[in-house]
Motif scaffolding. Sequence first.
Motif, PDB file in Angstrom:
ATOM      1  N   ASP A   4       0.802  -1.219   0.000  1.00  0.00           N
ATOM      2  CA  ASP A   4       0.000   0.000   0.000  1.00  0.00           C
ATOM      3  C   ASP A   4       0.839   1.275   0.000  1.00  0.00           C
ATOM      4  O   ASP A   4       0.307   2.360   0.009  1.00  0.00           O
ATOM      5  N   GLN A   5       2.158   1.151  -0.028  1.00  0.00           N
ATOM      6  CA  GLN A   5       3.038   2.307  -0.042  1.00  0.00           C
ATOM      7  C   GLN A   5       3.540   2.548  -1.471  1.00  0.00           C
ATOM      8  O   GLN A   5       3.927   1.611  -2.161  1.00  0.00           O
ATOM      9  N   PRO A   6       3.546   3.789  -1.927  1.00  0.00           N
ATOM     10  CA  PRO A   6       4.062   4.054  -3.271  1.00  0.00           C
ATOM     11  C   PRO A   6       5.575   3.859  -3.321  1.00  0.00           C
ATOM     12  O   PRO A   6       6.270   4.109  -2.353  1.00  0.00           O
ATOM     13  N   SER A   7       6.043   3.377  -4.447  1.00  0.00           N
ATOM     14  CA  SER A   7       7.488   3.247  -4.625  1.00  0.00           C
ATOM     15  C   SER A   7       7.984   4.420  -5.456  1.00  0.00           C
ATOM     16  O   SER A   7       7.206   5.164  -6.031  1.00  0.00           O
ATOM     17  N   CYS A   8       9.278   4.568  -5.509  1.00  0.00           N
ATOM     18  CA  CYS A   8       9.889   5.666  -6.245  1.00  0.00           C
ATOM     19  C   CYS A   8       9.702   5.449  -7.743  1.00  0.00           C
ATOM     20  O   CYS A   8      10.133   4.431  -8.275  1.00  0.00           O
ATOM     21  N   PRO A   9       9.067   6.392  -8.476  1.00  0.00           N
ATOM     22  CA  PRO A   9       8.839   6.209  -9.910  1.00  0.00           C
ATOM     23  C   PRO A   9      10.130   6.033 -10.701  1.00  0.00           C
ATOM     24  O   PRO A   9      10.161   5.266 -11.651  1.00  0.00           O
ATOM     25  N   LEU A  10      11.209   6.733 -10.325  1.00  0.00           N
ATOM     26  CA  LEU A  10      12.461   6.581 -11.056  1.00  0.00           C
ATOM     27  C   LEU A  10      13.014   5.175 -10.910  1.00  0.00           C
ATOM     28  O   LEU A  10      13.607   4.638 -11.834  1.00  0.00           O
ATOM     29  N   ALA A  11      12.843   4.582  -9.748  1.00  0.00           N
ATOM     30  CA  ALA A  11      13.345   3.237  -9.534  1.00  0.00           C
ATOM     31  C   ALA A  11      12.613   2.250 -10.430  1.00  0.00           C
ATOM     32  O   ALA A  11      13.197   1.309 -10.946  1.00  0.00           O
ATOM     33  N   GLU A  12      11.314   2.463 -10.656  1.00  0.00           N
ATOM     34  CA  GLU A  12      10.543   1.567 -11.500  1.00  0.00           C
ATOM     35  C   GLU A  12      10.942   1.699 -12.960  1.00  0.00           C
ATOM     36  O   GLU A  12      10.940   0.724 -13.693  1.00  0.00           O
ATOM     37  N   SER A  13      11.278   2.899 -13.381  1.00  0.00           N
ATOM     38  CA  SER A  13      11.592   3.103 -14.793  1.00  0.00           C
ATOM     39  C   SER A  13      13.018   2.683 -15.133  1.00  0.00           C
ATOM     40  O   SER A  13      13.384   2.660 -16.293  1.00  0.00           O
ATOM     41  N   GLY A  14      13.815   2.383 -14.135  1.00  0.00           N
ATOM     42  CA  GLY A  14      15.190   1.965 -14.389  1.00  0.00           C
ATOM     43  C   GLY A  14      16.173   3.117 -14.406  1.00  0.00           C
ATOM     44  O   GLY A  14      17.374   2.909 -14.415  1.00  0.00           O
ATOM     45  N   GLU A  15      15.691   4.354 -14.491  1.00  0.00           N
ATOM     46  CA  GLU A  15      16.583   5.507 -14.445  1.00  0.00           C
ATOM     47  C   GLU A  15      17.111   5.685 -13.039  1.00  0.00           C
ATOM     48  O   GLU A  15      16.371   5.625 -12.086  1.00  0.00           O
ATOM     49  N   LEU A  37      21.797   8.612  -1.383  1.00  0.00           N
ATOM     50  CA  LEU A  37      20.745   9.634  -1.328  1.00  0.00           C
ATOM     51  C   LEU A  37      19.360   8.997  -1.349  1.00  0.00           C
ATOM     52  O   LEU A  37      18.452   9.450  -0.653  1.00  0.00           O
ATOM     53  N   ARG A  38      19.202   7.952  -2.126  1.00  0.00           N
ATOM     54  CA  ARG A  38      17.915   7.238  -2.148  1.00  0.00           C
ATOM     55  C   ARG A  38      17.636   6.632  -0.776  1.00  0.00           C
ATOM     56  O   ARG A  38      16.519   6.705  -0.277  1.00  0.00           O
ATOM     57  N   ALA A  39      18.649   6.039  -0.157  1.00  0.00           N
ATOM     58  CA  ALA A  39      18.475   5.456   1.174  1.00  0.00           C
ATOM     59  C   ALA A  39      18.122   6.542   2.188  1.00  0.00           C
ATOM     60  O   ALA A  39      17.254   6.342   3.057  1.00  0.00           O
ATOM     61  N   TRP A  40      18.768   7.692   2.082  1.00  0.00           N
ATOM     62  CA  TRP A  40      18.481   8.808   2.985  1.00  0.00           C
ATOM     63  C   TRP A  40      17.025   9.250   2.842  1.00  0.00           C
ATOM     64  O   TRP A  40      16.346   9.516   3.828  1.00  0.00           O
ATOM     65  N   MET A  41      16.532   9.330   1.614  1.00  0.00           N
ATOM     66  CA  MET A  41      15.149   9.736   1.380  1.00  0.00           C
ATOM     67  C   MET A  41      14.164   8.714   1.962  1.00  0.00           C
ATOM     68  O   MET A  41      13.142   9.090   2.545  1.00  0.00           O
ATOM     69  N   VAL A  42      14.456   7.437   1.836  1.00  0.00           N
ATOM     70  CA  VAL A  42      13.601   6.401   2.419  1.00  0.00           C
ATOM     71  C   VAL A  42      13.595   6.531   3.938  1.00  0.00           C
ATOM     72  O   VAL A  42      12.549   6.453   4.589  1.00  0.00           O
ATOM     73  N   LEU A  43      14.776   6.763   4.516  1.00  0.00           N
ATOM     74  CA  LEU A  43      14.881   6.930   5.964  1.00  0.00           C
ATOM     75  C   LEU A  43      14.090   8.155   6.432  1.00  0.00           C
ATOM     76  O   LEU A  43      13.357   8.095   7.425  1.00  0.00           O
ATOM     77  N   GLY A  50       8.828  -2.893   5.627  1.00  0.00           N
ATOM     78  CA  GLY A  50       8.711  -4.312   5.924  1.00  0.00           C
ATOM     79  C   GLY A  50       9.599  -4.717   7.090  1.00  0.00           C
ATOM     80  O   GLY A  50      10.425  -3.946   7.573  1.00  0.00           O
ATOM     81  N   SER A  51       9.424  -5.958   7.541  1.00  0.00           N
ATOM     82  CA  SER A  51      10.165  -6.433   8.708  1.00  0.00           C
ATOM     83  C   SER A  51      11.673  -6.480   8.455  1.00  0.00           C
ATOM     84  O   SER A  51      12.460  -6.199   9.356  1.00  0.00           O
ATOM     85  N   GLU A  52      12.099  -6.829   7.246  1.00  0.00           N
ATOM     86  CA  GLU A  52      13.534  -6.852   6.939  1.00  0.00           C
ATOM     87  C   GLU A  52      14.119  -5.449   6.979  1.00  0.00           C
ATOM     88  O   GLU A  52      15.246  -5.253   7.437  1.00  0.00           O
ATOM     89  N   GLN A  53      13.360  -4.479   6.501  1.00  0.00           N
ATOM     90  CA  GLN A  53      13.829  -3.095   6.547  1.00  0.00           C
ATOM     91  C   GLN A  53      13.926  -2.602   7.990  1.00  0.00           C
ATOM     92  O   GLN A  53      14.874  -1.907   8.345  1.00  0.00           O
ATOM     93  N   ARG A  54      12.947  -2.959   8.824  1.00  0.00           N
ATOM     94  CA  ARG A  54      13.007  -2.564  10.237  1.00  0.00           C
ATOM     95  C   ARG A  54      14.218  -3.194  10.911  1.00  0.00           C
ATOM     96  O   ARG A  54      14.907  -2.551  11.698  1.00  0.00           O
ATOM     97  N   ALA A  55      14.483  -4.459  10.604  1.00  0.00           N
ATOM     98  CA  ALA A  55      15.644  -5.141  11.189  1.00  0.00           C
ATOM     99  C   ALA A  55      16.937  -4.442  10.776  1.00  0.00           C
ATOM    100  O   ALA A  55      17.836  -4.234  11.599  1.00  0.00           O
ATOM    101  N   ALA A  56      17.037  -4.073   9.494  1.00  0.00           N
ATOM    102  CA  ALA A  56      18.237  -3.384   9.007  1.00  0.00           C
ATOM    103  C   ALA A  56      18.383  -2.023   9.673  1.00  0.00           C
ATOM    104  O   ALA A  56      19.485  -1.634  10.068  1.00  0.00           O
ATOM    105  N   MET A  57      17.276  -1.297   9.829  1.00  0.00           N
ATOM    106  CA  MET A  57      17.332   0.011  10.478  1.00  0.00           C
ATOM    107  C   MET A  57      17.773  -0.129  11.934  1.00  0.00           C
ATOM    108  O   MET A  57      18.626   0.610  12.403  1.00  0.00           O
TER     109      MET A  57
END
Length: 167
Positions: A10-21, A28-34, A147-154
Amino acid sequence: MSATTRPPADQPSCPLAESGERLLPDELRAWMVLLAATGGVEQRMRTAVKETLGVSHDEFLILCLLAERPRTGLRMTQVADLLGRPKTRLTYQIACLQRAGLVNRRSVCGDKRGVEVALTDKARELLRETSALLAGTVRQALADSMGSEQRAAMCALVPDATLPDGS
């Protein structure tokens, strides 16, 4: 995105990541997710803290910092440095907390300008009574944003942190 970095359905993903660009480097992408994840938690906490404790989110952060310290408290300059807050803003927030009966201020012996601040027994009891509810707010906000893996990594990045499920 790999399976471990994919946001919940239910969470939107980054449009650039989907397009491959790849306009931004991974850091910087990780910082934005954080920032997005912590922003979601902070937004919910602002509401929960105001409703349960009757203080602002910034004042709550001061209470949490002091709760982790011995009863002797901390110098105001230490609190400002640890929270990354300007000393003038901190003075106002401490005054609000003092009027609410949640902190005490006292001069530091031998230092005319030094002021130490500590939690009152009232604040300690209030934090004891509300901490489970507030921890649940954080747990749910994190569950909703990653997700749970992301929480564990954080949590692995934060010293002495445990997963929201207590592990």
